[in-house]
Design a protein around this motif. Structure first.
Motif, PDB file in Angstrom:
ATOM      1  N   ASN A   1      34.539   7.070  47.755  1.00  0.00           N
ATOM      2  CA  ASN A   1      34.510   6.668  46.360  1.00  0.00           C
ATOM      3  C   ASN A   1      33.047   6.601  45.957  1.00  0.00           C
ATOM      4  N   VAL A   2      32.664   7.326  44.915  1.00  0.00           N
ATOM      5  CA  VAL A   2      31.257   7.457  44.527  1.00  0.00           C
ATOM      6  C   VAL A   2      31.019   6.734  43.203  1.00  0.00           C
ATOM      7  N   ILE A   3      30.001   5.886  43.186  1.00  0.00           N
ATOM      8  CA  ILE A   3      29.575   5.175  41.987  1.00  0.00           C
ATOM      9  C   ILE A   3      28.212   5.742  41.591  1.00  0.00           C
ATOM     10  N   ILE A   4      28.109   6.283  40.389  1.00  0.00           N
ATOM     11  CA  ILE A   4      26.836   6.813  39.890  1.00  0.00           C
ATOM     12  C   ILE A   4      26.277   5.800  38.900  1.00  0.00           C
ATOM     13  N   ILE A   5      25.073   5.306  39.193  1.00  0.00           N
ATOM     14  CA  ILE A   5      24.412   4.374  38.277  1.00  0.00           C
ATOM     15  C   ILE A   5      23.228   5.075  37.622  1.00  0.00           C
ATOM     16  N   ASN A   6      22.766   4.519  36.509  1.00  0.00           N
ATOM     17  CA  ASN A   6      21.652   5.094  35.714  1.00  0.00           C
ATOM     18  C   ASN A   6      21.960   6.527  35.297  1.00  0.00           C
ATOM     19  N   ALA A   7      23.190   6.778  34.892  1.00  0.00           N
ATOM     20  CA  ALA A   7      23.594   8.131  34.511  1.00  0.00           C
ATOM     21  C   ALA A   7      22.915   8.590  33.228  1.00  0.00           C
ATOM     22  N   ASP A   8      22.427   7.657  32.430  1.00  0.00           N
ATOM     23  CA  ASP A   8      21.745   8.043  31.198  1.00  0.00           C
ATOM     24  C   ASP A   8      20.337   8.573  31.449  1.00  0.00           C
TER      25      ASP A   8
ATOM     26  N   ALA B   1      21.110   8.048  39.744  1.00  0.00           N
ATOM     27  CA  ALA B   1      20.873   9.334  39.075  1.00  0.00           C
ATOM     28  C   ALA B   1      19.543   9.388  38.341  1.00  0.00           C
ATOM     29  N   THR B   2      18.669   8.425  38.550  1.00  0.00           N
ATOM     30  CA  THR B   2      17.395   8.397  37.844  1.00  0.00           C
ATOM     31  C   THR B   2      16.548   9.608  38.227  1.00  0.00           C
ATOM     32  N   ASP B   3      16.133  10.381  37.229  1.00  0.00           N
ATOM     33  CA  ASP B   3      15.280  11.567  37.381  1.00  0.00           C
ATOM     34  C   ASP B   3      15.870  12.594  38.344  1.00  0.00           C
ATOM     35  N   GLN B   4      17.184  12.706  38.385  1.00  0.00           N
ATOM     36  CA  GLN B   4      17.845  13.731  39.180  1.00  0.00           C
ATOM     37  C   GLN B   4      18.326  14.844  38.245  1.00  0.00           C
ATOM     38  N   VAL B   5      18.308  16.071  38.731  1.00  0.00           N
ATOM     39  CA  VAL B   5      18.809  17.201  37.957  1.00  0.00           C
ATOM     40  C   VAL B   5      20.332  17.164  38.005  1.00  0.00           C
TER      41      VAL B   5
END
Length: 151
Positions: free
Chosen positions: A58-65, A25-29
């Motif tokens: 099954n979805v894993i979202i990393i760097n959500a911050d 999720a890095t720099d994603q809207v």
């Protein structure tokens, strides 16, 4: 021509092929990313998509911050909750939700893009959100995908 060979195949719980997917999720809207994640959870990118079956991944979202919101949406956007009691309406912003945890913000946004029934609640359990780049799901051997390549 044999017309019996053109039968529509409907997936069920036994025949569905679920995979594990990692999304960065890095720099994603936030909204655009969540819409694509909801489609992954639902299984709409698969040719065997069946609307009433959990056939998504099954979805894993990393760097959500490191997710971004355009404009002043961090403070100006308002999410409303209602407890059902008089005066029980609560207002929160995305900035307040991300302070409580990145998973709360992503669950709130993705939940609104899933069906409003038991299937939607079941699909939301297939979403895993982590603030850093590490996740404890290495045993499932997830595939890393580029979310920008999806429509």
């Amino acid at each position: 021509m044999d017309t019996l060979s053109y039968k529509t195949i409907s997936a069920n719980k036994a025949t569905v092929q679920k995979e594990w997917v990692v999304v960065d999720a890095t720099d994603q809207v936030l909204g655009r990313l969540s819409a694509k994640v909801a489609k992954l959870l639902r299984g709409k990118y698969k040719p065997s998509y069946t609307p009433h079956v959990d056939c998504g991944d099954n979805v894993i979202i990393i760097n959500a911050d490191k997710v971004i919101l355009t404009g002043n949406k961090w403070t100006d956007r308002v999410y409303l909750n209602f407890t059902g009691y008089p005066g029980g309406q609560k207002k929160t912003s995305p900035a307040e939700l991300i302070k409580k945890g990145e998973a709360k913000l992503f669950n709130r946004v993705v939940k609104g893009m899933l069906p409003k029934n038991k299937l939607g609640a079941q699909l939301l359990r297939n979403l895993y959100v982590y603030a850093g780049s590490e996740h404890p799901h290495a045993a499932q051997q997830p595939k890393t995908i580029d979310i920008n390549s999806l429509k």
